[in-house]
Scaffold this motif. Structure first.
Motif, PDB file in Angstrom:
ATOM      1  N   MET A   1     -21.886  38.980  22.327  1.00  0.00           N
ATOM      2  CA  MET A   1     -22.890  38.046  22.483  1.00  0.00           C
ATOM      3  C   MET A   1     -23.902  38.125  21.345  1.00  0.00           C
ATOM      4  O   MET A   1     -24.981  37.881  21.034  1.00  0.00           O
ATOM      5  CB  MET A   1     -24.133  38.659  23.832  1.00  0.00           C
ATOM      6  N   ASP A   2     -22.983  38.401  20.335  1.00  0.00           N
ATOM      7  CA  ASP A   2     -23.830  38.592  18.869  1.00  0.00           C
ATOM      8  C   ASP A   2     -24.044  36.986  18.315  1.00  0.00           C
ATOM      9  O   ASP A   2     -25.212  37.030  17.949  1.00  0.00           O
ATOM     10  CB  ASP A   2     -22.439  38.871  17.841  1.00  0.00           C
ATOM     11  N   ASN A   3     -23.349  36.118  18.868  1.00  0.00           N
ATOM     12  CA  ASN A   3     -23.435  34.668  18.383  1.00  0.00           C
ATOM     13  C   ASN A   3     -24.913  34.200  19.051  1.00  0.00           C
ATOM     14  O   ASN A   3     -25.760  33.636  18.277  1.00  0.00           O
ATOM     15  CB  ASN A   3     -22.372  33.784  18.854  1.00  0.00           C
ATOM     16  N   VAL A   4     -25.170  34.712  20.185  1.00  0.00           N
ATOM     17  CA  VAL A   4     -26.444  34.127  20.903  1.00  0.00           C
ATOM     18  C   VAL A   4     -27.568  34.841  20.025  1.00  0.00           C
ATOM     19  O   VAL A   4     -28.623  34.080  19.792  1.00  0.00           O
ATOM     20  CB  VAL A   4     -26.686  34.654  22.383  1.00  0.00           C
ATOM     21  N   ALA A   5     -27.608  36.066  19.899  1.00  0.00           N
ATOM     22  CA  ALA A   5     -28.681  36.613  19.076  1.00  0.00           C
ATOM     23  C   ALA A   5     -28.923  35.844  17.843  1.00  0.00           C
ATOM     24  O   ALA A   5     -29.998  35.683  17.428  1.00  0.00           O
ATOM     25  CB  ALA A   5     -28.186  38.220  18.902  1.00  0.00           C
ATOM     26  N   SER A   6     -27.721  35.660  16.926  1.00  0.00           N
ATOM     27  CA  SER A   6     -27.788  35.028  15.692  1.00  0.00           C
ATOM     28  C   SER A   6     -28.321  33.611  16.042  1.00  0.00           C
ATOM     29  O   SER A   6     -29.229  33.252  15.104  1.00  0.00           O
ATOM     30  CB  SER A   6     -26.431  34.893  15.261  1.00  0.00           C
ATOM     31  N   LEU A   7     -27.934  33.017  17.090  1.00  0.00           N
ATOM     32  CA  LEU A   7     -28.386  31.484  17.377  1.00  0.00           C
ATOM     33  C   LEU A   7     -29.905  31.522  17.616  1.00  0.00           C
ATOM     34  O   LEU A   7     -30.642  30.704  17.080  1.00  0.00           O
ATOM     35  CB  LEU A   7     -27.845  31.066  18.609  1.00  0.00           C
ATOM     36  N   MET A   8     -30.451  32.435  18.220  1.00  0.00           N
ATOM     37  CA  MET A   8     -32.024  32.656  18.471  1.00  0.00           C
ATOM     38  C   MET A   8     -32.551  32.958  17.170  1.00  0.00           C
ATOM     39  O   MET A   8     -33.700  32.330  16.957  1.00  0.00           O
ATOM     40  CB  MET A   8     -32.164  33.876  19.391  1.00  0.00           C
ATOM     41  N   HIS A   9     -32.054  33.719  16.239  1.00  0.00           N
ATOM     42  CA  HIS A   9     -32.782  33.917  14.946  1.00  0.00           C
ATOM     43  C   HIS A   9     -32.600  32.589  14.296  1.00  0.00           C
ATOM     44  O   HIS A   9     -33.452  32.481  13.483  1.00  0.00           O
ATOM     45  CB  HIS A   9     -31.870  34.952  13.983  1.00  0.00           C
ATOM     46  N   GLY A  10     -31.329  31.788  14.413  1.00  0.00           N
ATOM     47  CA  GLY A  10     -31.196  30.516  13.690  1.00  0.00           C
ATOM     48  C   GLY A  10     -32.333  29.676  14.274  1.00  0.00           C
ATOM     49  O   GLY A  10     -32.980  28.981  13.341  1.00  0.00           O
ATOM     50  N   PHE A  11     -32.828  29.892  15.342  1.00  0.00           N
ATOM     51  CA  PHE A  11     -33.914  28.709  16.026  1.00  0.00           C
ATOM     52  C   PHE A  11     -35.266  29.135  15.224  1.00  0.00           C
ATOM     53  O   PHE A  11     -36.026  28.109  15.037  1.00  0.00           O
ATOM     54  CB  PHE A  11     -34.053  29.035  17.510  1.00  0.00           C
ATOM     55  N   SER A  12     -35.378  30.361  15.156  1.00  0.00           N
ATOM     56  CA  SER A  12     -36.767  30.864  14.431  1.00  0.00           C
ATOM     57  C   SER A  12     -36.511  30.336  13.114  1.00  0.00           C
ATOM     58  O   SER A  12     -37.854  30.097  12.538  1.00  0.00           O
ATOM     59  CB  SER A  12     -36.940  32.214  14.466  1.00  0.00           C
ATOM     60  N   VAL A  13     -35.502  30.185  12.447  1.00  0.00           N
ATOM     61  CA  VAL A  13     -35.475  29.587  10.892  1.00  0.00           C
ATOM     62  C   VAL A  13     -35.834  28.045  11.185  1.00  0.00           C
ATOM     63  O   VAL A  13     -36.482  27.676  10.388  1.00  0.00           O
ATOM     64  CB  VAL A  13     -34.194  29.964  10.329  1.00  0.00           C
ATOM     65  N   PRO A 353     -26.391  34.466   6.361  1.00  0.00           N
ATOM     66  CA  PRO A 353     -26.674  34.326   7.899  1.00  0.00           C
ATOM     67  C   PRO A 353     -27.835  33.181   8.285  1.00  0.00           C
ATOM     68  O   PRO A 353     -27.676  32.617   9.107  1.00  0.00           O
ATOM     69  CB  PRO A 353     -26.820  35.642   8.729  1.00  0.00           C
ATOM     70  N   ASP A 354     -28.977  33.608   7.640  1.00  0.00           N
ATOM     71  CA  ASP A 354     -29.980  32.706   7.917  1.00  0.00           C
ATOM     72  C   ASP A 354     -29.645  31.263   7.601  1.00  0.00           C
ATOM     73  O   ASP A 354     -30.025  30.288   8.291  1.00  0.00           O
ATOM     74  CB  ASP A 354     -31.241  33.227   7.151  1.00  0.00           C
ATOM     75  N   PHE A 355     -28.787  31.064   6.673  1.00  0.00           N
ATOM     76  CA  PHE A 355     -28.551  29.427   6.323  1.00  0.00           C
ATOM     77  C   PHE A 355     -27.577  29.124   7.370  1.00  0.00           C
ATOM     78  O   PHE A 355     -27.838  28.019   7.992  1.00  0.00           O
ATOM     79  CB  PHE A 355     -27.805  29.529   5.015  1.00  0.00           C
ATOM     80  N   VAL A 356     -26.463  29.857   7.697  1.00  0.00           N
ATOM     81  CA  VAL A 356     -25.509  29.342   8.851  1.00  0.00           C
ATOM     82  C   VAL A 356     -26.233  29.092  10.237  1.00  0.00           C
ATOM     83  O   VAL A 356     -25.858  27.995  10.621  1.00  0.00           O
ATOM     84  CB  VAL A 356     -24.268  30.328   8.759  1.00  0.00           C
ATOM     85  N   TRP A 357     -26.913  30.029  10.385  1.00  0.00           N
ATOM     86  CA  TRP A 357     -27.314  30.078  11.836  1.00  0.00           C
ATOM     87  C   TRP A 357     -28.551  29.195  12.064  1.00  0.00           C
ATOM     88  O   TRP A 357     -28.910  28.420  12.997  1.00  0.00           O
ATOM     89  CB  TRP A 357     -27.671  31.324  12.736  1.00  0.00           C
ATOM     90  N   GLY A 358     -29.452  29.024  10.719  1.00  0.00           N
ATOM     91  CA  GLY A 358     -30.545  28.050  10.900  1.00  0.00           C
ATOM     92  C   GLY A 358     -29.766  26.729  11.085  1.00  0.00           C
ATOM     93  O   GLY A 358     -30.279  25.780  11.556  1.00  0.00           O
ATOM     94  N   LEU A 359     -28.752  26.333  10.184  1.00  0.00           N
ATOM     95  CA  LEU A 359     -27.891  25.081  10.348  1.00  0.00           C
ATOM     96  C   LEU A 359     -27.573  24.774  11.751  1.00  0.00           C
ATOM     97  O   LEU A 359     -27.717  23.622  12.038  1.00  0.00           O
ATOM     98  CB  LEU A 359     -26.874  25.170   9.146  1.00  0.00           C
ATOM     99  N   ILE A 360     -27.046  25.825  12.489  1.00  0.00           N
ATOM    100  CA  ILE A 360     -26.246  25.686  13.565  1.00  0.00           C
ATOM    101  C   ILE A 360     -27.425  25.197  14.815  1.00  0.00           C
ATOM    102  O   ILE A 360     -27.480  24.354  15.281  1.00  0.00           O
ATOM    103  CB  ILE A 360     -25.393  26.772  14.225  1.00  0.00           C
ATOM    104  N   ALA A 361     -28.574  25.897  14.657  1.00  0.00           N
ATOM    105  CA  ALA A 361     -29.741  25.656  15.394  1.00  0.00           C
ATOM    106  C   ALA A 361     -30.241  24.328  15.269  1.00  0.00           C
ATOM    107  O   ALA A 361     -30.738  23.730  16.127  1.00  0.00           O
ATOM    108  CB  ALA A 361     -30.701  26.843  15.437  1.00  0.00           C
ATOM    109  N   SER A 362     -30.330  24.033  14.021  1.00  0.00           N
ATOM    110  CA  SER A 362     -30.891  22.663  13.467  1.00  0.00           C
ATOM    111  C   SER A 362     -30.000  21.581  14.214  1.00  0.00           C
ATOM    112  O   SER A 362     -30.462  20.461  14.412  1.00  0.00           O
ATOM    113  CB  SER A 362     -30.942  22.688  12.079  1.00  0.00           C
ATOM    114  N   MET A 363     -28.787  21.772  14.473  1.00  0.00           N
ATOM    115  CA  MET A 363     -27.788  20.868  14.685  1.00  0.00           C
ATOM    116  C   MET A 363     -28.350  20.633  16.184  1.00  0.00           C
ATOM    117  O   MET A 363     -28.194  19.491  16.931  1.00  0.00           O
ATOM    118  CB  MET A 363     -26.308  21.283  14.927  1.00  0.00           C
ATOM    119  N   TYR A 364     -28.594  21.754  17.136  1.00  0.00           N
ATOM    120  CA  TYR A 364     -29.229  21.470  18.578  1.00  0.00           C
ATOM    121  C   TYR A 364     -30.464  20.483  18.479  1.00  0.00           C
ATOM    122  O   TYR A 364     -30.580  19.683  19.077  1.00  0.00           O
ATOM    123  CB  TYR A 364     -29.446  22.721  19.349  1.00  0.00           C
TER     124      TYR A 364
END
Lengths: 503, 162
Positions: A1-13, A353-364
């Motif tokens: 569930m690492d990914n979900v936590a990272s994704l949530m952080h991504g959304f905050s970015v 990680p902020d860049f990667v997950w920010g990008l992934i969240a931004s795709m949603y």
């Protein structure tokens, strides 16, 4: 569930007013680029890239990916309303989309296209969320020989699965590698292949190549064909959109199948264009009434659109996790990452990680924004196409050359863009694939470094590419892909011969 | 009329020449092995060679198909009418590049847009000039002011104090 936590952080970015505004700007520019002939996603990203050099990388990649989504949507709009695909990947959408529009069901066709495209993109992004961390972790085990094997596999699949003549794919790829090696050699520090021309000292930028090959080349072809727009009027009413959305779940089989096809073609470098055609063919073959296809069947819009966008978004997975772009546009973006000082590949996940997950969240978020914006602006962009080409064409020409100059502020680049334009025109007319050339230019240096380092490890023996299970498997897959066209040819010969003998 | 056969062959010869130029250029840097691994010329040498060989293959295939009487190769690649359309687009494009390098990109943009609209599109002077100056002003504001990127300028801009 690492990914979900990272994704949530991504959304905050990603979820800031600034970024949402950038997404809207990117999507609007993207639709414009997708709607106008001669400008497509790869070339739109290339033109915008020099303007982002001074931006923060997260904001810059959000702007560029949003432009990409917008361009994919814009391409479908012109396919349906004007029977002119704005992007190669939306050719399959014209088959049923335009007949639907002509029957007065333009809104339905557009809504189906955008909603299923949104679905496909979401499927791709969910896959990226689930798999990217895992792929990156796996890829951390890679050293130079494995990397070279992955590059080899990528190009082998272009040659084997690309559909164009394998020899022409090799020429295109080789030209790209050769162009990439012009200028400073990153290992020895020598300046190579400049033939005493000072202008070549800095190398040849892939951005210039994309602007010339995709932009100017495309425009010359458009002019040669004497393009005329004869469109269908469309007003998008919310009630119609909602009614179409309610019908969408009926097509769940098509949606799922097309998403899978798209994801597969996006991860392996088949690309969105191949994905949309394949998905259309599959939909037609498995349909209960294939005769309806080509005459305005909604499934004929849903299938290619879902696959197109699923492939477009999942092409970001190998780019982020392995440093290998799955499409020409992804290649340009990857070049952008390197210019911003980021190193695409597995280490990006640990370093930034902020860049990667920010990008992934931004795709949603970007895809949701894109669907809303595109539905709201269809009439506006359809009216842009009513401006005569005698005005729009020259303005696009000026934008392309100005874009070429802004890459490095070198006047030589303007000439180079013109030369690439002529090459693009010839290559396109003679069915040379262009994507391998761009890919080779972007990853040329990395592939060469991987090869040279492997050679240093092994003291010059090629056997290092068969030295362990991992690298051998990768190389074997590559070789199989390379041999596919030969197998196909022999099979055809044999079938031809048996057919003859039975007659 | 140019047939597809000639277009295919000429392009294959051109890419082959490109490959051979790369091979020749790479030889200067050594294509063998030294203390630091493969010499800098090795990778370009083999890619150039690959391009040349694949081009040769395309050429051989094209000629072989012609001897076998493939109808596709006799199709027109560019006929007179199409050639005229391409030329009427390409020549102003070339002029635009030459003007950009000599007079700067803003002046070139204005001249090119006016020419294309007035003489090729058949618009009046007023809409042509308005579009051309409007586009140039937009590029100026967007690039120089907003993104702080300077475009190539010629001798005319300093006279206007830009």
């Amino acid at each position: 569930m690492d990914n979900v936590a990272s994704l949530m952080h991504g959304f905050s970015v990603a979820l800031t007013t600034h970024h949402i505004l950038l997404m809207m700007a990117g999507v609007l520019l993207g639709i414009l680029v997708g709607v106008l002939p001669g400008l497509g996603a790869p070339n739109g990203v290339s033109l915008l890239l020099p303007l982002t050099f001074s931006m923060d990388p997260v904001s810059a990649i959000i702007l560029l990916t949003s432009l990409y989504w917008g361009a994919l949507f814009g391409g479908s709009t012109t396919s349906i309303l004007f029977n002119i695909p704005g992007e190669p990947s939306s050719v399959a959408t014209t088959f049923d989309g335009h007949p639907m529009a002509k029957q007065g069901r333009a809104t339905e066709a557009l809504s189906f296209a955008f909603l299923s495209a949104g679905f496909g993109a979401m499927a791709g992004v969910i896959l990226i969320t689930l798999l990217s961390g895992w792929v990156a972790k796996f890829a951390l085990k890679f050293s130079s020989p494995e990397y070279f094997a992955v590059y080899f596999m990528t190009f082998a699949s272009f040659i084997g699965l690309g559909g164009a003549s394998p020899l022409k794919a090799i020429v295109s790829m080789g030209v790209g590698f050769a162009l990439a090696s012009i200028g400073m050699d990153s290992v020895s520090g020598n300046v190579r292949l400049t033939f005493e021309f000072d202008a070549l000292l800095g190398g040849v930028s892939f951005l210039i190549a994309v602007i010339g090959l995709f932009g100017i080349g495309e425009l010359i072809i458009t002019m040669e064909e004497g393009l005329k727009f004869e469109g269908v009027q469309a007003k998008v009413r919310i009630s119609d959109v909602l009614r179409t959305a309610a019908k969408l779940p009926r097509y769940w089989v098509a949606l799922l199948r097309s998403s899978l096809i798209g994801i597969w073609m996006g991860i392996t470098p088949g690309g969105p264009t191949a994905a949309s055609f394949m998905s259309y063919a599959m939909a037609k073959r498995t349909s209960r009434n294939p005769a309806k296809f080509g005459k305005g069947e909604p499934e004929g819009v849903i299938a290619p659109e879902t696959a197109d966008h699923a492939a477009g978004s999942s092409a970001m997975l190998p780019m982020l996790a392995l440093g290998i772009p799955g499409s020409a546009t992804a290649a340009v973006m990857m070049g952008g990452l390197m210019i911003w000082g980021l190193n695409p590949g597995p280490t990006l996940f640990t370093d930034r990680p902020d860049f990667v997950w920010g990008l992934i969240a931004s795709m949603y978020l970007g895809n949701v924004v894109a669907v809303i914006v595109v539905l709201a602006t269809v009439p506006l962009f359809a009216s842009i196409l009513r401006i005569p080409f005698a005005i729009i064409g020259p303005i696009i020409v000026a934008i392309c050359f100005i874009g070429a100059f802004t890459v490095a502020s070198k006047s030589f680049d303007i000439w180079l863009a013109l030369a690439f334009g002529v090459v693009g025109y010839l290559f396109k007319k003679l069915d040379y694939p262009i994507a391998p050339l761009v890919l080779a230019m972007v990853i040329g240096d990395k592939a060469e470094d991987a090869f040279r380092q492997s050679m240093i490890f092994s003291q010059g023996s090629l056997s290092i590419f068969w030295s362990n299970a991992l690298v051998s498997t990768l190389m074997a897959i590559g070789v199989v892909l390379l041999l596919l066209p030969l197998v196909g040819m022999i099979a055809q010969r044999l079938r031809g011969r048996t057919a003859q003998s039975t007659v | 009329m140019i047939t597809r056969f000639w277009a295919e062959s000429a392009t294959a010869v051109a890419t082959m020449a490109f490959g051979l130029i790369i091979v020749y250029g790479a030889l200067e840097f050594g294509i063998g092995w030294d203390s630091s691994g493969p010499q800098p010329g090795a990778f370009p040498f083999y890619t150039g060679l690959l391009v040349a060989l694949a081009s040769l293959g395309t050429l051989a295939l094209t000629i072989g198909r012609r001897i076998a009487g493939n109808a596709g190769l006799q199709e027109s690649f560019l006929d007179a009418e199409r050639f005229k359309r391409v030329a009427s687009f390409f020549l102003p494009l070339l002029a635009f590049v030459v003007l950009s390098v000599t007079l700067g990109m803003y002046v070139a943009t204005i001249l090119y847009l006016v020419f294309a609209m007035r003489f090729q599109g058949g618009y009046g002077w007023l809409p042509s000039l308005a579009t051309a100056f409007g586009a140039a002003a937009f590029f100026y504001l967007a690039l120089e002011k907003f993104f702080q990127i300077g475009l190539l300028k010629g001798p005319l801009e300093p006279l206007l104090g830009l």
